[in-house]
Design an enzyme around this catalytic site. Structure first.
Site, PDB file in Angstrom:
ATOM      1  N   LYS A  41     113.077 -63.366  89.287  1.00 14.21           N
ATOM      2  CA  LYS A  41     112.189 -62.473  90.033  1.00 14.21           C
ATOM      3  C   LYS A  41     111.368 -61.669  89.028  1.00 14.21           C
ATOM      4  CE  LYS A  41     112.469 -59.019  93.788  1.00 14.21           C
ATOM      5  NZ  LYS A  41     113.376 -58.299  94.717  1.00 14.21           N
ATOM      6  N   SER A 101     112.287 -58.647  99.697  1.00 19.83           N
ATOM      7  CA  SER A 101     111.214 -58.707  98.726  1.00 19.83           C
ATOM      8  C   SER A 101     111.292 -59.905  97.772  1.00 19.83           C
ATOM      9  CB  SER A 101     111.220 -57.420  97.900  1.00 19.83           C
ATOM     10  OG  SER A 101     112.394 -57.338  97.116  1.00 19.83           O
ATOM     11  N   SER A 135     116.991 -57.564 100.228  1.00 21.89           N
ATOM     12  CA  SER A 135     115.925 -58.347  99.580  1.00 21.89           C
ATOM     13  C   SER A 135     116.352 -59.688  98.988  1.00 21.89           C
ATOM     14  CB  SER A 135     115.255 -57.520  98.483  1.00 21.89           C
ATOM     15  OG  SER A 135     114.352 -56.611  99.058  1.00 21.89           O
TER      16      SER A 135
END
Lengths: 469, 94
Positions: A78, A153, A177
């Site tokens: 990420k 997210s 997330s």
């Protein structure tokens, strides 16, 4: 020709050890999958140009007979995790061009386990959002239906695995997330116990809630990554050891269901029906599923949306246009701050920083932040008491399947996406989302939460459920 | 919450903001704050915890063993938007 759709980490490791293919070939297959699909999906913000070089290093070790848990396996990071010498922007314009000068501990551990880091994935800005629509670099599409969001997210990390571009990835989970995008993309996502994985080198969103965890296609693969990245770290004083919670209770295959919570308004009928099918499946596997009252759990989301903005407003104060990242010229020194932060932060980030500034202001501190902390303690206590009689708590992961871009018109509507996931962050407990069932062509997820430090129970139940034994 | 309050908070948070956005945020904040106020019922109705749930403690150490001076200077300053020699450069404050 390597077919990534039929491989997982475990099977790819076996094939690499048996020299059925090399890491270079496997990594090339991943890179080809990215070039073929990512124009459309946009899971990646960048593919690292040293990916093949890393694979060649892995092949040298394999040739020497070295065996490491992720040796030669292509994985993605990420965009809020630091990988030395590589860009990291947290999906924000305020960090455009920023280059990391050290490795996050989780990233270092992946490298030490032999992983090939092929790129950084898209995310909602600073991990605030449930759809990746808040990324400053454009949204990621759900690989299973490109008119819909992948969740967020960590939407890019979920989409990269779901589209078979990588065999595993890392995300971060502050309120759901990892688990919510895993559910919406039909894969496995794990949020670890608070402190289980070091956050050193993870860009802080809300420090009392943030955890790093894996995405994978199977529970066994998630467990492999988990075992690589976990552990105490002197660079993160909140990290725990295997003995911290010193809990040797035997696994007794008992799952608790907070029935009233699951049947509330806003949960899709298909999700409710699918959940009952999951209950039946566990029962058919010899599990005992019991209803338990958890009256405070639904309030986790209210507590979360006070605690989170408060911590965000504090953590994001570091972005000042002076030390690194974007700088926008103003008339004087303080105007530089206003202009840099005004231009650098997107709409949701501004919303939460200002909300956090409000709930922490002197006249309102007790009414909001003080209350939220008391609620947090009560919720945690309620969950921990429940774990005295059950091994796991089960809910759906999300109230609905993947929604369309632009469908959530108000911030509050988007915040409701976290309704079933956020208790785990509020309490620090570990939780996993497991793919199960569909609404139409869209995947759904089942979420299991365990007591602090009991990821082992999540792995046992998850593998039982997905028939991975 | 009204628009002026939002603009005031934006000022405290050092974020440049226009009137239109402040107006929109003021309505959204009313909805969000209305929702989050529900925590009060949990905070006041429940017994307080009997266990220390998260294993958190302050970690202290003595100062000492600094790294070699200048070892990371270039690497850190290379990210600065403006520098002069080994200093970060900002506008004059006084």
């Amino acid at each position: 020709m390597i077919d990534l759709t039929v491989l997982n980490i475990r099977s790819a490791r076996e094939a690499l050890s048996k020299r059925e293919f090399s890491s270079r070939e496997l990594t090339q297959a991943a890179l080809d999958a990215v070039s073929k699909q990512d124009q459309e999906i946009h899971a990646f913000l960048e593919v690292f140009d040293d990916a093949l070089a890393q694979a060649e290093e892995a092949d040298k070790l394999i040739a020497k007979g070295v065996d490491l848990p992720l040796l030669g396996i292509p994985v993605a990071l990420k965009d809020n995790m630091l990988y030395s010498g590589h860009k990291a922007t947290a999906g924000s314009k305020i960090l455009k061009g920023f280059v990391a000068n050290y490795d996050a501990t989780a990233v270092r551990k992946l490298k030490e386990a032999g992983a090939v880091l092929i790129g950084r994935t898209n995310m909602d800005e600073f991990a605030m959002g449930s759809s990746t629509e808040n990324s400053a670099y454009g949204p990621t599409k759900n690989p299973l239906d490109t008119e819909r969001v992948p969740g967020g997210s960590s939407g890019g990390s979920a989409a990269a695995v779901a589209a078979n571009m990588v065999l595993g990835s890392l995300g971060s989970d502050t309120g759901g997330s990892i688990r919510q995008p895993a559910a919406l993309c039909g894969i496995v996502g794990l949020k670890t116990t608070y402190g289980r994985v070091s956050r050193h080198g993870l860009m802080a969103l809300a420090s009392s809630l943030d955890q790093i965890g894996p995405f994978a296609k199977t529970v066994s693969d998630a467990e492999i990554i988990y075992n690589v990245i976990k552990g105490e770290d002197k660079m993160d004083s909140t990290t725990i050891s295997d003995d911290t919670y010193n809990d040797s209770r035997q696994y007794s295959k008992v799952i608790g269901v907070p029935r009233e919570f699951i049947t509330m308004e806003g949960v899709s009928e298909t999700v409710k029906k699918n959940f009952e099918e999951a209950v039946e499946r566990f029962e058919s596997l010899g599990y005992k599923v019991v209803d338990i009252p958890l009256p405070s759990i639904p309030y986790s989301l209210s507590a979360y949306y006070i605690i989170l903005p408060a911590e965000v407003s504090s953590n994001l104060a570091r972005f000042d246009g002076v030390k690194y990242g974007l700088h926008v010229e103003g008339e004087n020194s303080i105007d530089d701050y206003f202009k840099t932060r005004g231009e650098g932060f997107g709409a949701e980030t501004r919303r939460r920083v200002i909300l956090g500034t409000y709930v922490l202001s002197s006249g309102y501190y007790d009414a909001y932040y003080g209350m939220a902390q008391k609620a947090r303690a009560a919720i945690t206590e309620e969950l921990r008491q429940a774990f005295k009689s059950v091994d796991l708590i089960m809910t759906p992961t999300t109230p609905t399947p993947a929604f369309k871009f632009g469908e959530k018109s108000s911030p509050l509507e988007m915040y409701m996406e976290d309704i079933f996931t956020v208790h785990a962050n509020i309490s620090g407990c570990p939780a996993i989302s497991i793919p199960f069932g569909k609404e139409g062509h869209l995947p759904l997820g089942i979420e299991l939460t365990a007591d602090l430090g009991r990821e082992d129970n999540l792995f046992i139940a998850g593998k039982d459920f997905l028939d991975e034994n | 919450m009204d628009k002026d309050k939002v603009l005031d908070l934006a000022k405290l948070a050092r974020i440049e903001m226009g009137e239109v956005e402040a107006e929109k945020l003021s309505h959204e904040f009313d909805a969000i704050l209305g929702y989050v106020s529900e925590v009060k019922s949990v905070a006041t109705n429940n017994q307080q915890p009997t266990t220390n749930n998260l294993a958190l403690k302050n970690v202290m150490r003595e100062d000492g063993e600094p790294h070699e001076s200048g070892l990371y200077t270039e690497s850190i300053l290379s990210q600065a938007p403006a520098r002069e020699g080994n200093y970060l450069k900002v506008k004059k404050i006084l």
